[in-house]
Design a protein around this motif. Sequence first.
Motif, PDB file in Angstrom:
ATOM      1  N   ILE A 279      -1.453   6.771  -4.281  1.00 18.52           N
ATOM      2  CA  ILE A 279      -2.853   7.140  -4.904  1.00 18.52           C
ATOM      3  C   ILE A 279      -2.860   7.486  -6.366  1.00 18.52           C
ATOM      4  CG2 ILE A 279      -4.489   9.093  -4.550  1.00 18.52           C
ATOM      5  CD1 ILE A 279      -3.977   9.176  -1.611  1.00 18.52           C
ATOM      6  N   GLU A 280      -1.959   8.083  -6.863  1.00 18.19           N
ATOM      7  CA  GLU A 280      -1.800   8.547  -8.256  1.00 18.19           C
ATOM      8  C   GLU A 280      -1.809   7.197  -9.093  1.00 18.19           C
ATOM      9  OE1 GLU A 280       1.383  11.275  -8.491  1.00 18.19           O
ATOM     10  OE2 GLU A 280      -0.053  13.124  -8.024  1.00 18.19           O
ATOM     11  N   PHE A 281      -0.968   6.228  -8.615  1.00 10.81           N
ATOM     12  CA  PHE A 281      -0.780   5.015  -9.413  1.00 10.81           C
ATOM     13  C   PHE A 281      -1.904   4.187  -9.399  1.00 10.81           C
ATOM     14  CE2 PHE A 281      -0.181   0.278  -9.381  1.00 10.81           C
ATOM     15  CZ  PHE A 281       0.527   0.128 -10.369  1.00 10.81           C
ATOM     16  N   TYR A 282      -2.784   4.004  -8.368  1.00  7.94           N
ATOM     17  CA  TYR A 282      -3.820   3.489  -8.441  1.00  7.94           C
ATOM     18  C   TYR A 282      -5.244   4.014  -9.194  1.00  7.94           C
ATOM     19  CZ  TYR A 282      -2.134  -0.401  -5.523  1.00  7.94           C
ATOM     20  OH  TYR A 282      -1.149  -1.293  -5.070  1.00  7.94           O
ATOM     21  N   GLN A 283      -4.945   5.443  -9.220  1.00  8.78           N
ATOM     22  CA  GLN A 283      -5.786   6.123 -10.060  1.00  8.78           C
ATOM     23  C   GLN A 283      -5.614   6.001 -11.575  1.00  8.78           C
ATOM     24  OE1 GLN A 283      -5.102  10.148  -8.700  1.00  8.78           O
ATOM     25  NE2 GLN A 283      -6.919  10.093  -7.131  1.00  8.78           N
ATOM     26  N   SER A 284      -4.160   5.762 -12.138  1.00  4.37           N
ATOM     27  CA  SER A 284      -3.960   5.343 -13.469  1.00  4.37           C
ATOM     28  C   SER A 284      -4.458   4.079 -13.765  1.00  4.37           C
ATOM     29  CB  SER A 284      -2.505   5.562 -13.545  1.00  4.37           C
ATOM     30  OG  SER A 284      -2.166   6.958 -13.370  1.00  4.37           O
ATOM     31  N   LEU A 285      -4.278   3.045 -12.755  1.00  6.29           N
ATOM     32  CA  LEU A 285      -4.802   1.914 -12.885  1.00  6.29           C
ATOM     33  C   LEU A 285      -6.334   1.921 -13.237  1.00  6.29           C
ATOM     34  CD1 LEU A 285      -3.699  -1.089 -13.017  1.00  6.29           C
ATOM     35  CD2 LEU A 285      -4.075  -1.377 -10.427  1.00  6.29           C
ATOM     36  N   ALA A 286      -6.887   2.246 -12.383  1.00  4.23           N
ATOM     37  CA  ALA A 286      -8.434   2.397 -12.519  1.00  4.23           C
ATOM     38  C   ALA A 286      -8.867   2.913 -13.760  1.00  4.23           C
ATOM     39  CB  ALA A 286      -9.204   3.190 -11.553  1.00  4.23           C
TER      40      ALA A 286
ATOM     41  N   GLN B  85     -12.057  -5.615 -20.622  1.00  2.61           N
ATOM     42  CA  GLN B  85     -11.904  -7.025 -20.672  1.00  2.61           C
ATOM     43  C   GLN B  85     -10.513  -7.478 -20.264  1.00  2.61           C
ATOM     44  OE1 GLN B  85     -14.390  -9.019 -21.796  1.00  2.61           O
ATOM     45  NE2 GLN B  85     -15.500  -7.025 -21.904  1.00  2.61           N
ATOM     46  N   MET B  86      -9.867  -6.777 -19.937  1.00  6.33           N
ATOM     47  CA  MET B  86      -8.472  -6.950 -19.158  1.00  6.33           C
ATOM     48  C   MET B  86      -8.486  -7.620 -18.001  1.00  6.33           C
ATOM     49  SD  MET B  86      -4.969  -4.702 -18.813  1.00  6.33           S
ATOM     50  CE  MET B  86      -5.928  -3.404 -17.551  1.00  6.33           C
ATOM     51  N   THR B  87      -7.790  -8.779 -17.490  1.00  5.66           N
ATOM     52  CA  THR B  87      -7.932  -9.419 -16.255  1.00  5.66           C
ATOM     53  C   THR B  87      -6.691  -8.674 -15.569  1.00  5.66           C
ATOM     54  OG1 THR B  87      -8.840 -11.179 -17.208  1.00  5.66           O
ATOM     55  CG2 THR B  87      -7.791 -11.559 -15.112  1.00  5.66           C
ATOM     56  N   ARG B  88      -6.954  -8.366 -14.209  1.00  8.34           N
ATOM     57  CA  ARG B  88      -5.970  -8.016 -13.361  1.00  8.34           C
ATOM     58  C   ARG B  88      -5.616  -8.797 -12.005  1.00  8.34           C
ATOM     59  NH1 ARG B  88      -7.714  -1.945 -12.149  1.00  8.34           N
ATOM     60  NH2 ARG B  88      -9.594  -2.941 -11.381  1.00  8.34           N
ATOM     61  N   ILE B  89      -4.316  -8.887 -11.611  1.00  7.78           N
ATOM     62  CA  ILE B  89      -4.138  -9.663 -10.492  1.00  7.78           C
ATOM     63  C   ILE B  89      -3.200  -8.812  -9.619  1.00  7.78           C
ATOM     64  CG2 ILE B  89      -3.090 -11.630  -9.427  1.00  7.78           C
ATOM     65  CD1 ILE B  89      -3.623 -13.434 -11.843  1.00  7.78           C
TER      66      ILE B  89
ATOM     67  N   VAL C 289      -8.805  -9.315  -9.071  1.00  7.89           N
ATOM     68  CA  VAL C 289      -8.368 -10.127  -7.944  1.00  7.89           C
ATOM     69  C   VAL C 289      -7.265  -9.732  -7.234  1.00  7.89           C
ATOM     70  CG1 VAL C 289      -8.016 -12.417  -7.047  1.00  7.89           C
ATOM     71  CG2 VAL C 289      -9.521 -12.271  -9.139  1.00  7.89           C
ATOM     72  N   ALA C 290      -7.255  -9.526  -5.958  1.00 12.37           N
ATOM     73  CA  ALA C 290      -6.132  -9.135  -5.152  1.00 12.37           C
ATOM     74  C   ALA C 290      -5.590 -10.447  -4.333  1.00 12.37           C
ATOM     75  CB  ALA C 290      -6.596  -8.190  -4.181  1.00 12.37           C
ATOM     76  N   ILE C 291      -4.305 -10.925  -4.477  1.00 12.78           N
ATOM     77  CA  ILE C 291      -3.971 -11.969  -3.743  1.00 12.78           C
ATOM     78  C   ILE C 291      -3.214 -11.361  -2.424  1.00 12.78           C
ATOM     79  CG2 ILE C 291      -2.304 -13.905  -3.887  1.00 12.78           C
ATOM     80  CD1 ILE C 291      -3.007 -14.203  -6.754  1.00 12.78           C
TER      81      ILE C 291
ATOM     82  N   GLU D 101      -4.098  -1.643   0.578  1.00  8.11           N
ATOM     83  CA  GLU D 101      -3.812  -1.232  -0.760  1.00  8.11           C
ATOM     84  C   GLU D 101      -4.640  -1.776  -1.882  1.00  8.11           C
ATOM     85  OE1 GLU D 101       0.186  -1.426  -1.733  1.00  8.11           O
ATOM     86  OE2 GLU D 101       1.117   0.203  -0.446  1.00  8.11           O
ATOM     87  N   ILE D 102      -5.671  -2.550  -1.344  1.00  7.55           N
ATOM     88  CA  ILE D 102      -6.272  -3.229  -2.343  1.00  7.55           C
ATOM     89  C   ILE D 102      -7.587  -2.181  -2.954  1.00  7.55           C
ATOM     90  CG2 ILE D 102      -8.357  -5.113  -2.643  1.00  7.55           C
ATOM     91  CD1 ILE D 102      -6.858  -6.462  -0.270  1.00  7.55           C
ATOM     92  N   PRO D 103      -7.283  -1.794  -4.264  1.00 13.44           N
ATOM     93  CA  PRO D 103      -8.475  -0.719  -4.546  1.00 13.44           C
ATOM     94  C   PRO D 103      -9.777  -1.366  -4.670  1.00 13.44           C
ATOM     95  CG  PRO D 103      -6.528  -1.311  -6.252  1.00 13.44           C
ATOM     96  CD  PRO D 103      -6.433  -2.466  -5.177  1.00 13.44           C
ATOM     97  N   LYS D 104     -10.495  -0.132  -4.675  1.00 14.31           N
ATOM     98  CA  LYS D 104     -12.200  -0.184  -4.609  1.00 14.31           C
ATOM     99  C   LYS D 104     -12.505  -1.006  -5.839  1.00 14.31           C
ATOM    100  CE  LYS D 104     -12.885   3.947  -1.817  1.00 14.31           C
ATOM    101  NZ  LYS D 104     -13.626   5.406  -1.851  1.00 14.31           N
ATOM    102  N   ASP D 105     -11.804  -0.978  -6.813  1.00 11.02           N
ATOM    103  CA  ASP D 105     -12.659  -1.745  -7.964  1.00 11.02           C
ATOM    104  C   ASP D 105     -11.907  -3.020  -8.236  1.00 11.02           C
ATOM    105  OD1 ASP D 105      -9.907  -0.823  -8.585  1.00 11.02           O
ATOM    106  OD2 ASP D 105     -10.604  -0.472 -10.721  1.00 11.02           O
ATOM    107  N   PHE D 106     -11.181  -3.640  -7.286  1.00 13.61           N
ATOM    108  CA  PHE D 106     -10.959  -4.947  -7.139  1.00 13.61           C
ATOM    109  C   PHE D 106     -11.919  -5.929  -6.369  1.00 13.61           C
ATOM    110  CE2 PHE D 106      -7.091  -3.751  -8.974  1.00 13.61           C
ATOM    111  CZ  PHE D 106      -6.441  -4.828  -9.438  1.00 13.61           C
TER     112      PHE D 106
END
Length: 267
Positions: free
Chosen positions: A181-188, A196-200, A34-36, A208-213
Amino acid sequence: MMVPAVSFESVFFTRNEISILENISFQISSASSVAILGPNGSGKTTLINLLFGYEAPSSGNINLWGETIGEVPLGPLQKRIGILQSAHQSRLTQKNLTVSEIVITGLHQTLGLYKIPTDVEIKKAEELLESIGLQDKSENLFQTLSSGEKTKVLLLRSLGSGKDLLVLDEPTENLDLKARIEFYQSLARWKKSRPQMTRILITHRIEEIPKDFETVLLLNNGKVLSMGKKSDCLNSENLSMLFDLSLEVIEENGQYFVLEKKPEGTE
């Protein structure tokens, strides 16, 4: 029915007789992302401080995995949460720690290193650093890294060992385009390895809201403007209200952008 990872129930928060959050109610399902989104001063960071127990609501309830904050010991709940506030945490970490030691502080849940790491902890840190391609920097001082490298290391630190909820508070605020870009690639990649990890994600930038949010909560003036799927919430009407500007929302392959609308009759 699965218990939500996070639930806010009619939460109000007042500081110095000033209302910061008003009647906040929402749920975040386990394993979701979820992106706030909201402008500066909208109450986003206060929301996270309440979630982690740094502050207590003036009224209402906050539940984590079905447990109400204030009714159960807070420590066990906090141990399940990883928080990345990169600029803040980078300033607070001990200046003489190596990259590997910074990762190990996440295993200890401390800002500094106050006991000698075990062989198991050192091996775990090496494995984590290898997962983001920084194993060759493990013995470098953390303070010598680039801003992008620091943020990725702090991501590993916030993940610790087996966190169930990861909170990212403006994680790429001071990064250039390549580092973001590199950071969000690592996050994905981390999400794929821990489904099973929840992400906010807390941000004031729609791009900046990633595609997988998959879900967005719009917060303005301490109130929830809208919450739901990105395709439903991220429209021109909502974003214009959120930022008090005349905006046009553009979507390209799951990524969203905004343009300011020009007054009619102008080019």
